[in-house]
Design an enzyme around this catalytic site. Structure first.
Site, PDB file in Angstrom:
ATOM      1  N   ASP A  95       0.815  -1.270  -0.169  1.00 48.98           N
ATOM      2  CA  ASP A  95      -0.064  -0.031  -0.075  1.00 48.98           C
ATOM      3  C   ASP A  95       0.772   1.189  -0.183  1.00 48.98           C
ATOM      4  O   ASP A  95       1.271   1.868   1.067  1.00 48.98           O
ATOM      5  CB  ASP A  95      -0.984   0.062   1.302  1.00 48.98           C
ATOM      6  CG  ASP A  95      -2.245   1.201   1.200  1.00 48.98           C
ATOM      7  OD1 ASP A  95      -1.929   1.663   0.205  1.00 48.98           O
ATOM      8  OD2 ASP A  95      -2.925   0.866   1.913  1.00 48.98           O
ATOM      9  N   ALA A  96       1.428   1.701  -1.329  1.00 42.72           N
ATOM     10  CA  ALA A  96       2.126   2.700  -1.189  1.00 42.72           C
ATOM     11  C   ALA A  96       1.380   3.958  -2.045  1.00 42.72           C
ATOM     12  O   ALA A  96       2.293   5.046  -2.135  1.00 42.72           O
ATOM     13  CB  ALA A  96       3.486   2.317  -2.071  1.00 42.72           C
ATOM     14  N   LYS A  97       0.442   3.767  -2.751  1.00 48.63           N
ATOM     15  CA  LYS A  97      -0.207   4.687  -3.606  1.00 48.63           C
ATOM     16  C   LYS A  97       0.667   5.666  -4.460  1.00 48.63           C
ATOM     17  O   LYS A  97       0.629   6.811  -4.631  1.00 48.63           O
ATOM     18  CB  LYS A  97      -1.051   5.717  -2.660  1.00 48.63           C
ATOM     19  CG  LYS A  97      -2.167   4.903  -1.827  1.00 48.63           C
ATOM     20  CD  LYS A  97      -2.738   5.796  -0.861  1.00 48.63           C
ATOM     21  CE  LYS A  97      -3.857   4.935  -0.287  1.00 48.63           C
ATOM     22  NZ  LYS A  97      -3.475   4.090   0.815  1.00 48.63           N
ATOM     23  N   ARG A  98       1.427   5.222  -5.314  1.00 52.44           N
ATOM     24  CA  ARG A  98       2.375   5.531  -5.957  1.00 52.44           C
ATOM     25  C   ARG A  98       1.889   6.197  -7.276  1.00 52.44           C
ATOM     26  O   ARG A  98       0.752   5.643  -7.656  1.00 52.44           O
ATOM     27  CB  ARG A  98       3.614   4.642  -6.440  1.00 52.44           C
ATOM     28  CG  ARG A  98       4.280   4.135  -5.303  1.00 52.44           C
ATOM     29  CD  ARG A  98       5.344   5.226  -4.939  1.00 52.44           C
ATOM     30  NE  ARG A  98       6.240   4.720  -4.089  1.00 52.44           N
ATOM     31  CZ  ARG A  98       6.725   4.960  -2.677  1.00 52.44           C
ATOM     32  NH1 ARG A  98       5.865   5.998  -2.173  1.00 52.44           N
ATOM     33  NH2 ARG A  98       7.646   4.523  -1.958  1.00 52.44           N
ATOM     34  N   THR A 122      -0.602  -0.411  -4.731  1.00 53.58           N
ATOM     35  CA  THR A 122      -1.722   0.610  -5.112  1.00 53.58           C
ATOM     36  C   THR A 122      -1.040   1.693  -5.911  1.00 53.58           C
ATOM     37  O   THR A 122       0.102   2.118  -5.399  1.00 53.58           O
ATOM     38  CB  THR A 122      -2.438   1.014  -3.586  1.00 53.58           C
ATOM     39  OG1 THR A 122      -1.264   1.434  -2.612  1.00 53.58           O
ATOM     40  CG2 THR A 122      -3.156   0.013  -3.000  1.00 53.58           C
TER      41      THR A 122
END
Length: 285
Positions: A95-98, A122
């Site tokens: 879950d890094a939302k790159r 993510t």
């Protein structure tokens, strides 16, 4: 032909008969005392959570910021390696939302898939599809694209404009581009929007946060988000599971919380699928 990320995710769900994804979000002020004294406290804590829940889940989801904010990057890398070695077949979703301009996004994809060896990440699509595309190039690895998130402030952007909201444009693009390595993040706290995304992307898996500490409704998630074949949902819970235990045998509480949630998901899934089957909306399994 190499198996896609979504193939591997379905395999994991089939083995465990579970839609539960346990989020690994360690916080220094909430660690059991035995873990707090370890040289690598976040790894020590998360390793025991993993071992206590691995038979109950279809995926694990480490939260990058929880590790990075305390300089525990090596603990994150060690944790992912530990899961792969000791619980093979359980995908790790970072879950890094790159998401950045193309060249930089390619570097983030390299970090996620090569340096950390995560199975999926993510990804934030709001710089355009070129921010997502580098995460789709690696066979067997997944890009889980933010669509309609669970936080209360998300409608400000994601539901604008009313006639053709951004979140449905994201869903349409993912459904169009998917070759087996794309999924969508759709929050449990917005069941109506969850139904709209499922109608727009009928075959794409959803990662659904917002159950547990955020009080999303599990029955509504399965009623609105289940795919036609009775699959398609990976439901994430973090704090309500990983901090459920107390005392010297704290992992017993973690296992109990994960078991309760997995069983509730099974009941919600089966009830929703049975309702659709009885109404003629779904085939018999």
């Amino acid at each position: 032909m190499a198996r896609t990320f979504n193939d591997r995710l379905r395999d994991a769900q089939g083995r465990s008969d579970s839609a539960l994804c346990v989020g690994l979000d360690p916080r220094g002020d909430r660690l059991p005392s035995a873990c707090g004294g370890e040289a690598r406290p976040f790894f020590a804590f998360c390793r025991q959570v993993v071992d206590a829940t691995a038979e109950l889940v279809c995926a694990f989801k480490p939260q990058y910021a929880c590790f990075a904010a305390t300089g525990a990057f090596d603990e994150l890398r060690t944790l992912i390696a530990y899961i792969h070695e000791n619980h093979p077949g359980v995908p790790v979703i970072l879950d890094a939302k790159r998401g950045d301009i193309g060249d930089v996004s390619a570097l983030y994809a390299k970090e996620v898939f090569e340096v950390l060896d995560a199975d999926a990440a993510t990804v934030n699509p709001y710089l355009g599809w070129d921010a997502v595309e580098p995460f789709t190039r690696v066979p067997g690895r997944g890009a889980i694209v933010l669509c309609h998130t669970s936080n209360p402030g998300s409608p400000w952007l994601q539901e604008f404009p009313e006639a053709a909201p951004v979140y449905l444009r994201v869903a349409e693009r993912v459904a169009k581009e998917d070759t087996g390595n794309l999924a969508l993040v759709v929050g449990a706290t917005f069941p109506g929007q969850l139904a709209a995304v499922r109608a727009t992307a009928p075959d794409v898996p959803f990662l659904v946060p917002g159950i547990g500490a955020q009080s999303g409704d599990l029955e509504a998630v399965f009623a609105n988000g289940l795919a036609a074949d009775g699959t398609g949902l990976v439901v994430s819970a973090s704090r309500s599971v990983i901090f459920a235990g107390e005392g010297d045998r704290w992992t017993d509480g973690v296992t109990a919380a994960a078991t309760t949630l997995r069983d509730a998901m099974r009941r919600a899934r089966d009830a929703s699928f049975a309702s659709r089957r009885d109404s003629g909306e779904a085939p018999a399994r």
